[in-house]
Write an enzyme that holds these catalytic residues in place. Structure first.
Site, short mmCIF file in Angstrom:
data_model
loop_
_atom_site.label_atom_id
_atom_site.label_comp_id
_atom_site.label_asym_id
_atom_site.label_seq_id
_atom_site.Cartn_x
_atom_site.Cartn_y
_atom_site.Cartn_z
CE1 TYR A 37 5.18 -74.86 -44.06
CE2 TYR A 37 6.64 -74.34 -42.23
CZ TYR A 37 5.99 -75.27 -43.03
OH TYR A 37 6.13 -76.62 -42.78
NE ARG A 61 11.53 -98.30 -56.95
CZ ARG A 61 11.66 -98.91 -58.11
NH1 ARG A 61 11.78 -100.22 -58.16
NH2 ARG A 61 11.66 -98.21 -59.22
CG HIS A 106 5.18 -88.24 -44.97
ND1 HIS A 106 5.92 -89.35 -44.65
CD2 HIS A 106 5.08 -87.54 -43.84
CE1 HIS A 106 6.26 -89.31 -43.38
NE2 HIS A 106 5.75 -88.23 -42.87
CG HIS A 118 3.82 -84.45 -32.89
ND1 HIS A 118 3.98 -83.30 -33.62
CD2 HIS A 118 4.45 -85.43 -33.59
CE1 HIS A 118 4.65 -83.56 -34.72
NE2 HIS A 118 4.96 -84.84 -34.73
CG HIS A 172 4.15 -93.14 -40.90
ND1 HIS A 172 5.41 -93.31 -41.45
CD2 HIS A 172 4.11 -91.88 -40.41
CE1 HIS A 172 6.09 -92.18 -41.31
NE2 HIS A 172 5.32 -91.30 -40.69
CB ALA A 173 5.03 -93.31 -35.40
NE ARG A 184 3.85 -80.85 -42.06
CZ ARG A 184 2.55 -81.07 -41.80
NH1 ARG A 184 2.17 -82.01 -40.97
NH2 ARG A 184 1.64 -80.32 -42.38
CE1 TYR A 185 7.13 -84.99 -42.26
CE2 TYR A 185 7.76 -85.09 -39.96
CZ TYR A 185 6.85 -85.34 -40.96
OH TYR A 185 5.65 -85.95 -40.67
CD1 TRP A 241 11.32 -90.98 -56.88
CD2 TRP A 241 10.33 -89.40 -55.65
NE1 TRP A 241 11.44 -91.35 -55.55
CE2 TRP A 241 10.83 -90.39 -54.78
CE3 TRP A 241 9.66 -88.31 -55.10
CZ2 TRP A 241 10.69 -90.32 -53.40
CZ3 TRP A 241 9.52 -88.24 -53.71
CH2 TRP A 241 10.02 -89.24 -52.89
NE ARG A 264 14.67 -91.32 -53.86
CZ ARG A 264 14.79 -92.00 -52.73
NH1 ARG A 264 15.07 -91.36 -51.61
NH2 ARG A 264 14.65 -93.30 -52.71
CG HIS A 267 9.07 -87.11 -34.08
ND1 HIS A 267 9.62 -86.00 -34.67
CD2 HIS A 267 7.86 -87.29 -34.69
CE1 HIS A 267 8.78 -85.53 -35.59
NE2 HIS A 267 7.71 -86.29 -35.62
CD GLU A 268 5.05 -89.68 -33.87
OE1 GLU A 268 5.66 -89.83 -34.95
OE2 GLU A 268 4.09 -88.89 -33.75
CD GLU A 311 6.16 -83.12 -37.72
OE1 GLU A 311 4.95 -83.10 -37.98
OE2 GLU A 311 6.70 -84.04 -37.10
C1 LIG Z 1 10.85 -87.70 -40.80
C2 LIG Z 1 9.44 -88.23 -40.89
N1 LIG Z 1 8.87 -88.28 -39.59
C3 LIG Z 1 7.55 -88.61 -39.37
O1 LIG Z 1 6.83 -88.97 -40.36
O2 LIG Z 1 7.12 -88.57 -38.21
C4 LIG Z 1 9.43 -89.61 -41.54
O3 LIG Z 1 9.31 -90.59 -40.84
O4 LIG Z 1 9.57 -89.67 -42.76
ZN LIG Z 2 5.91 -85.71 -36.44
#
Ligand SMILES: C[C@H](NC(=O)O)C(=O)O
Ligand SMILES: [Zn+2]
Length: 586
Positions: free
Chosen positions: A188, A150, A477, A351, A317-318, A486-487, A449, A453, A347-348, A375
């Site tokens: 949307y 953090r 993100h 896309h 980050h993928a 979106r997730y 935040w 949480r 997941h990727e 997603e």
């Molecule tokens: C769920 C989201 N998926 C992504 O970024 O591809 C994440 O990883 O926080």
């Molecule tokens: Zn994604």
């Protein structure tokens, strides 16, 4: 204004060919930066973003000269999308350049952050801290990693974020949007969207409350009751994940019925010497089994599927990339050999499959029907892949036992991935929408935040909060400016899609054991929806696949029904937490 059909068509044709060239160039230059973070590459990318913005501004100006009322529905939809240029509407180049720079600097801070552990080691998030959070069961070690991350990520970008909010809002207001959150929700195209997602979340909360109670009880056994606040919250660093967003790495502790074969295939993947390439070939094989489009050669040649070992800094980050030339599609993933990364690869690749299916659409229609659709694609496939039947068929688990106890064990492993995520998927943009609206001001960023949480996720900070912290910045993100609702949408609709595809595959059993592997009819049905891209309103795409036009949590609830019964029995009255954060953070 121009109404002549020939002029309309030639404008659209010109835009389409020019846009492909401009977006291709921007993708290439961005890719260079994301796969080799240097000041020089960042400057090239930022320069290109200004060129691309100028192109969009000119397209916007030209598009406003046309009379949309005389057009076909399709052409009108194209013009509306061509004019939806987002922050590129900011014609003050100094302001736009600054916004893009701030955004990129925050993402760079996140992607290059390292934590100095008590041992003196400097650990990045990927793969080291991620691995530590997943495997350590030492309260203090987890706390050191969690606090360190953090501090090194969010803690370094709080003022930048406040500026990003101001400049981003100013840019989108030029297009007439009330604020950035309103702009993001406009994708949307549903006036009741905020209410719809809140209704879905409220419908699903009982499932999460039961899972939370079960996990809390097990974690108390591991870490001791004294580590847990009396308010019922779970300390945020104990869920096996840096953000407590998915709890799959706790599967061995949380499996209800011990003595059954483990459902965590990580060890078996390592034992079989799985490589990153093999992980992606496994995913590619599934799409091929459905008769869908295989990954093209350029994908295998140009993707970055492992973290470089040559000292380069990359954004780990993928992500999946469309280069908008109909031929070049890549994934960037710092793949490690784990069950979680096998899932992420699907997941990727989902896309990429969407990109491939809609590649012949006009550029402005090369998008998901809505961002949640994009997603959901890979996750739907992964729901089949993760079944014990399919894991057995690809040799990753030795036997399939579908007695009730094994079934509950499997549902628990899926709940740790899918149910645990729901409040997290929901609250990120609840926070951001309130920030963009100006309801949450910078001095309240961190407090609000944690309010969310504590309220929705039932987790709390293991240390007192200070106003200099900026914990939202510790989640990719937020600094990357990638919307998140979106997730949440994806985690609901992917079960609608899964049910529809299982029906199409003539599968008759319980939804959670359905594997559509090799079903050409299911593949055809999915492909037909994906081919639409964003050419039709998303309810039409939803209807084509599922025969209904709304988001519906019922398939998700049906999938997990046996587990909910088990959890209610196990938990009795011991569930729930106080809606506000504890004062005694242990
Ligand atoms: C769920 C989201 N998926 C992504 O970024 O591809 C994440 O990883 O926080
Ligand atoms: Zn994604």
């Amino acid at each position: 204004s121009i109404s002549d059909p020939t002029e309309i068509q030639s404008f659209l044709d010109n835009f389409n060919s020019q846009a492909q060239a401009v977006f291709y160039k921007q993708s290439e230059v961005s890719w260079t930066y994301y796969t080799n973070i240097t000041d020089y590459n960042q400057k090239l990318m930022l320069d290109e973003q200004l060129m691309s913005a100028k192109f969009s501004q000119e397209a916007y100006r030209n598009a406003t000269r046309f009379n949309l009322t005389v057009m076909t529905q399709e052409d009108r939809r194209l013009f509306i999308k061509i004019m939806d240029i987002g922050t590129a509407a900011q014609t003050n180049e100094t302001k736009l350049a600054y916004l893009n720079k701030v955004q990129s600097d925050m993402e760079t801070i996140y992607s290059t952050a390292k934590v100095t552990m008590p041992s003196g080691q400097r650990l990045p998030l990927d793969p080291d801290l991620t691995q530590l959070m997943a495997t350590s069961r030492n309260y203090d070690e987890l706390l050191a990693a969690w606090l360190g991350w953090r501090a090194e990520s969010g803690g370094k970008m709080k003022n930048l974020y406040a500026e990003y909010v101001e400049y981003n809002n100013e840019a989108v207001k030029i297009l007439g949007h009330a604020d950035t959150g309103a702009y993001w929700r406009s994708w949307y195209d549903t006036p009741t969207f905020e209410d719809d997602v809140r209704a879905l979340f409220d419908q699903l909360r009982p499932l999460y409350e039961q899972l939370h109670a079960y996990a809390r009880r097990k974690l108390k056994q591991i870490y001791g009751n004294d580590k847990f606040p009396s308010s019922g919250h779970i300390p945020a660093h104990l869920l096996g994940n840096m953000w407590a967003q998915q709890w799959s790495s706790l599967i061995d502790e949380l499996t209800p019925y011990k003595g059954k074969p483990t459902l965590d295939v990580t060890d078996e993947m390592v034992r079989q010497n799985y490589t990153a390439i093999r992980i992606f070939q496994t995913a590619d094989d599934f799409f091929k089994s459905l008769g869908m489009i295989p990954m093209p050669d350029t994908f295998w040649d140009k993707s970055l599927l492992e973290k470089p070992q040559d000292g380069r800094e990359v954004v780990c980050h993928a992500s999946a990339w469309d280069f908008y030339n109909g031929r070049d599609f890549r994934i960037k993933q710092c793949t490690v050999i784990t069950a979680e990364d096998l899932e992420t690869a699907h997941h990727e690749m989902g896309h990429i499959e969407y990109f491939l299916q809609y590649k012949d659409q006009p550029v402005s229609f090369r998008d998901g029907a809505n961002p949640g659709f994009h997603e959901a694609v890979g996750d739907v496939i992964s729901l089949s892949v993760q079944t014990p039947e399919h894991m057995h068929s690809i040799g990753l688990i030795p036997t399939v036992s579908n007695d009730t106890e094994s079934d509950i064990n499997f549902l628990m492993s899926m709940a740790l991935q899918k149910i645990a995520f729901l409040p997290f998927g929901y609250l990120i943009d609840q926070w951001r929408w309130s920030v963009f609206r100006g309801e949450t001001t910078p001095e309240k960023y961190n407090e609000e935040w944690w309010n969310l949480r504590c309220r929705y996720q039932g987790i709390s900070s293991p240390v007192p909060l200070t106003s200099s912290d900026f914990d939202p910045g510790a989640k990719y993100h937020i600094p990357a400016g990638v919307p998140y609702i979106r997730y949440f949408v994806s985690f609901v609709i992917q079960f609608q899609f899964h049910k529809a595809l299982c029906d199409e595959a003539n599968y008759r059993g319980p939804l959670h054991r359905c594997d559509i592997y090799n079903s050409k009819p299911a593949g055809t049905l999915l492909s037909n929806m994906l081919k639409l891209g964003s050419s039709k309103p998303w309810p039409e795409a939803m209807n084509l696949l599922t025969r209904q036009r709304k988001m519906d949590a019922q398939p998700l609830m049906d999938y997990f029904k046996p587990l909910l019964e088990y959890l209610r029995q196990e938990n009795g009255n011991d569930y729930g937490w106080h809606p506000i954060c504890p004062t005694d953070p242990t």
